[in-house]
Each structure stands twice: as structure tokens, then as C-alpha cells.
Design an enzyme around this catalytic site. Structure first.
Site, PDB file in Angstrom:
ATOM      1  N   TYR A 153      14.948  31.160   5.555  1.00  0.00           N
ATOM      2  CA  TYR A 153      13.791  31.923   6.052  1.00  0.00           C
ATOM      3  C   TYR A 153      13.827  32.068   7.574  1.00  0.00           C
ATOM      4  CZ  TYR A 153      11.414  31.237   1.555  1.00  0.00           C
ATOM      5  OH  TYR A 153      11.062  31.241   0.240  1.00  0.00           O
ATOM      6  N   LYS A 182       0.846  -1.206   0.000  1.00  0.00           N
ATOM      7  CA  LYS A 182       0.000   0.000   0.000  1.00  0.00           C
ATOM      8  C   LYS A 182       0.875   1.247   0.000  1.00  0.00           C
ATOM      9  CE  LYS A 182      -0.177  -0.283   5.038  1.00  0.00           C
ATOM     10  NZ  LYS A 182      -0.982  -0.699   6.204  1.00  0.00           N
TER      11      LYS A 182
HETATM   12  C1  LIG Z   1      -0.243  -1.730   6.827  1.00  0.00           C
HETATM   13  C2  LIG Z   1      -0.845  -2.980   7.321  1.00  0.00           C
HETATM   14  C3  LIG Z   1      -0.065  -4.129   7.504  1.00  0.00           C
HETATM   15  C4  LIG Z   1       1.450  -4.125   7.355  1.00  0.00           C
HETATM   16  O1  LIG Z   1       2.011  -3.619   8.543  1.00  0.00           O
HETATM   17  P1  LIG Z   1       3.596  -3.534   8.762  1.00  0.00           P
HETATM   18  O2  LIG Z   1       3.710  -3.073  10.165  1.00  0.00           O
HETATM   19  O3  LIG Z   1       4.100  -2.515   7.790  1.00  0.00           O
HETATM   20  O4  LIG Z   1       4.148  -4.875   8.518  1.00  0.00           O
HETATM   21  C5  LIG Z   1      -0.703  -5.306   7.849  1.00  0.00           C
HETATM   22  N1  LIG Z   1      -2.045  -5.338   8.036  1.00  0.00           N
HETATM   23  C6  LIG Z   1      -2.819  -4.236   7.896  1.00  0.00           C
HETATM   24  C7  LIG Z   1      -4.280  -4.343   8.128  1.00  0.00           C
HETATM   25  C8  LIG Z   1      -2.249  -3.023   7.550  1.00  0.00           C
HETATM   26  O5  LIG Z   1      -3.021  -1.944   7.438  1.00  0.00           O
END
Ligand SMILES: *Cc1c(COP(=O)(O)O)cnc(C)c1O
Length: 375
Positions: free
Chosen positions: A267, A40
Site C-alpha cells: 500500500y 497479567k
Molecule cells: C506489571 C506489574 C508488575 C510486574 O512488573 P515487571 O516489570 O513486568 O516485572 C509488578 N507490580 C505491579 C503493580 C504491576 O502492575
């Protein structure tokens, strides 16, 4: 590694590292457990398609994303790979996820009924993973009986296939906290009864932290993201867990200037030279994802040495104090994340300085920064 001609800033992603990290995770869970690569948010900023390919070379057999659009993009690259959309879906996005051939999450009867109608319209079955909220307090149904009722309704509906039962841990990354055990105790009986209902359904719960911490969380499949990219889910040193960081963020020294005592950089004049010094200007800033809160609060590697970021980071540039004598020259490479010589700046170090987690560091490298991928 080779890459494009360096511009003002660039990220290099070592897909060989992603492959090796996937291999390490696969070995940690053993033969009977599937590895689902969580890609993702453009693989946490690393590039979804090349990282998904690398993870599958390393042993991942499924891909998970949060959004329908992410499933659509992956489907173009991987016609066959099993895809799972973990997030909540609007009706329109459900339709897109199904068009992409993805499996989806369900925890409400209304959504299950919608899936059933869509299955009938399409003339093909929809594959669902029922989600138990065992304590995360986010998506999912808390009441185990309702979860099981939903699972039964999926199993009995000709248009639906009960593909899985799952949950998500709230504090797997906090070693020693017993809440993981509580969540496991809540989820295990639900998982068992779903297996009786649908022997083909896969049970899954673990993220990277749980995967590395506790084999009882592995069930039939683990869902790993952060560890795949070589970052430590516990915010320590990934090397100690056999993980290799995959992302490097680099820029270069565009100019080197003499500053008299009292001269300021950037800045708001948040930094002034106490004595005469050299200042290096890098053409990278918060518009590229170098967070402004690192102003006067971070370091960059040039010629193998740590150089303090001085002055306020602007959208397109930042400044480094190179000291009263320097061998740094315009054109020298600058490393914001990654190794140079004997030194290394890890995402975990930046996260600590920013009071956040490594996930947010790599997700924050902006689309303006070109990515190159090499094994
Ligand atoms: C993002 C996510 C994961 C992966 O988690 P990590 O800590 O990056 O391994 C697994 N399950 C769900 C439901 C997630 O949203």
C-alpha cells in the site's frame, strides 16, 4: 520444540525458559523471599496458564494479575494457588475476584467498607493488601498516615484480613536514578508499622527491575513479570542477566517474486526496487501484531540471515527484500522474534526500532496468532 502444524504465523513459548527464569529470580532473592509470578495480560502475550504453571515449577509461590477476569481464568487451572489482583476493581469485578478466591488491593476507606460488607454477605473473610503510593503516582494512597489508618481498620475488622502492604516503583528500570531510593525511604516506615499491626502481613514492592537491581527492595516478596519471560527490564540483552527469552514468533515465505527496478511493494508504494531484486512475501502483518511502524524499518530472519522489511506492512502480509540473487524459496521459515542459525531478533531490538519497550512487543502479538507451549 514441537508445535502445531505451522499455519500462516505462529508463536512458540518455551515454558522451560519461563521455569528457568523463575528459578534464576528465586535464587536472586534467596530463601526467605517469595516470588510472585505476574501473569497479567495473558502472561505478557505468552499464555497465562502454561506460564503460571512453569513459573511455579521454577519456584514462584503466588500469582498476580491486573483484572478479575484474569483471576477467574487462572482459578480454573489452579484450584489452590494464591492469587492476587493488583488492579482497581469495580463492585462487580470485586465480587468476581472474591468468587475466584483472590486477594485484592485496597487504598480507599470506601472500598475497604465495601469489602467488609461483601465479607459479611459471604460469611468468609476477604484478604486485603493495602497500597501505598510512594511515588508511582498511579493507584494507592499517598499519605502514609491514611495508609496506616486503613491498615488498622482492616486489622480490626473481623471480616477482613490484612494480608499485605505494598507499593510500586516508577523508575526501577532506569539504573542510577535516585528516585528508587526516595520511594524506598517513603515506603519502609509504612511497611514496618504494618508488620507491627499484622505480623502475618507480607510486604512487597519490587518488580523485575527492582528485584535485579537492589536487594533492599525485596522485603517478603517480589512481583516479577517481564524477567520471567526472559526479557530485560532494562531493555538490554537478557542473556547478560541470565534470562532466556521464552517467545518466538514465526511465519514462512509464501512467495518469492522477481521485481524489476522501479516496481513497488504494498500500500502507498512506500518502497520501490532501486534495481532488479527478489521480494519474499510473508503471510503475517499488523493484524497478527507485527506493528506497521516496522514498515521499511525492521528485519526478519530467513535462512539464517537478516532480510529488510520493505514496503508498508499490511494487516495480513508483509514483504522482504531478498536481494538480486537469492536462495530463499517458498516454504522457508521466517523468524520475526527469536533465533535462526547464528542470528537472533530480540523483542528489545523491535522495541528500540518502535521507540517502545519489550513489554509492548509480546503483549502485542495478537490473538489471531496460535500459541504452542513446550518445555
Ligand atoms: C506489571 C506489574 C508488575 C510486574 O512488573 P515487571 O516489570 O513486568 O516485572 C509488578 N507490580 C505491579 C503493580 C504491576 O502492575
Amino acid at each position: 520444540m514441537s508445535g502445531p502444524e505451522p499455519g500462516r504465523a505462529w508463536a512458540r513459548i518455551d515454558t522451560g525458559a519461563v521455569e528457568a527464569n523463575a528459578g534464576a529470580l528465586k535464587r536472586a532473592v534467596g530463601e526467605g523471599v517469595e516470588l510472585c509470578a505476574v501473569v497479567k495480560a495473558d502472561a505478557y502475550g505468552h499464555g497465562a496458564a502454561p506460564c503460571a504453571a512453569a513459573a511455579m515449577r521454577g519456584g514462584a509461590t503466588r500469582l498476580a494479575v491486573a483484572a478479575a477476569a484474569e483471576a477467574e481464568e487462572l482459578r480454573q487451572h489452579f484450584p489452590e494457588a494464591p492469587l492476587f489482583v493488583m488492579g482497581a476493581l469495580s463492585e462487580r469485578d470485586l465480587s468476581r475476584a472474591l468468587d475466584a478466591g483472590a486477594e485484592v488491593a485496597v487504598w480507599r476507606e470506601g472500598f475497604r467498607a465495601l469489602c467488609s460488607r461483601m465479607a459479611a454477605q459471604r460469611g468468609e473473610s476477604v484478604r486485603l493488601h493495602v497500597k501505598h503510593d510512594s511515588g508511582m503516582g498511579r493507584l494507592g494512597e499517598r499519605d502514609p498516615e491514611l495508609v496506616l489508618g486503613l491498615a488498622r481498620a482492616c486489622a480490626e475488622d473481623d471480616g477482613l484480613e490484612l494480608a499485605g502492604a505494598w507499593t510500586h516503583f516508577a523508575i526501577a528500570d532506569e539504573l542510577g536514578d535516585p528516585f528508587l531510593d526516595e520511594q524506598l525511604e517513603a515506603f519502609a516506615p509504612v511497611a514496618e508499622r504494618v508488620r507491627e499491626l499484622a505480623p502475618g502481613a507480607i510486604v512487597h514492592a519490587a518488580n523485575s527491575a527492582a528485584t535485579l537491581r537492589d536487594p533492599r527492595t525485596h522485603f517478603d516478596m517480589v512481583r516479577c513479570g517481564v524477567a520471567l519471560y526472559g526479557m530485560d527490564p532494562f531493555q538490554g540483552d537478557p542473556a547478560e542477566r541470565g534470562l532466556a527469552p521464552a517467545l518466538e514468533l514465526r511465519s514462512y515465505v509464501a512467495d518469492v517474486k522477481r521485481f524489476p527496478a522501479g516496481a513497488s511493494a504494498g500500500y502507498g508504494r512506500s518502497w520501490r526496487a532501486e534495481a532488479e531484486t527478489w521480494v519474499g512475501v510473508l503471510p503475517i502483518g499488523y493484524g497478527d501484531g507485527v506493528r506497521r511502524a516496522l514498515s521499511n524499518n525492521g528485519e526478519v530472519l530467513v535462512r539464517g540471515r537478516r532480510r529488510p522489511i520493505v514496503g508498508t506492512i499490511s494487516m495480513d502480509n508483509l514483504t522482504l527484500d531478498l536481494g538480486p540473487e537469492t536462495d530463499v524459496e517458498p516454504g522457508d521459515e521466517a523468524v520475526l522474534i527469536g533465533p535462526q542459525g547464528e542470528e537472533r531478533i530480540r523483542a528489545e531490538e523491535l522495541a528500540a526500532a518502535l521507540e517502545t519497550i519489550n513489554y509492548e512487543i509480546t503483549c502485542g502479538v495478537s490473538p489471531r496468532v496460535p500459541r504452542s507451549h513446550a518445555r
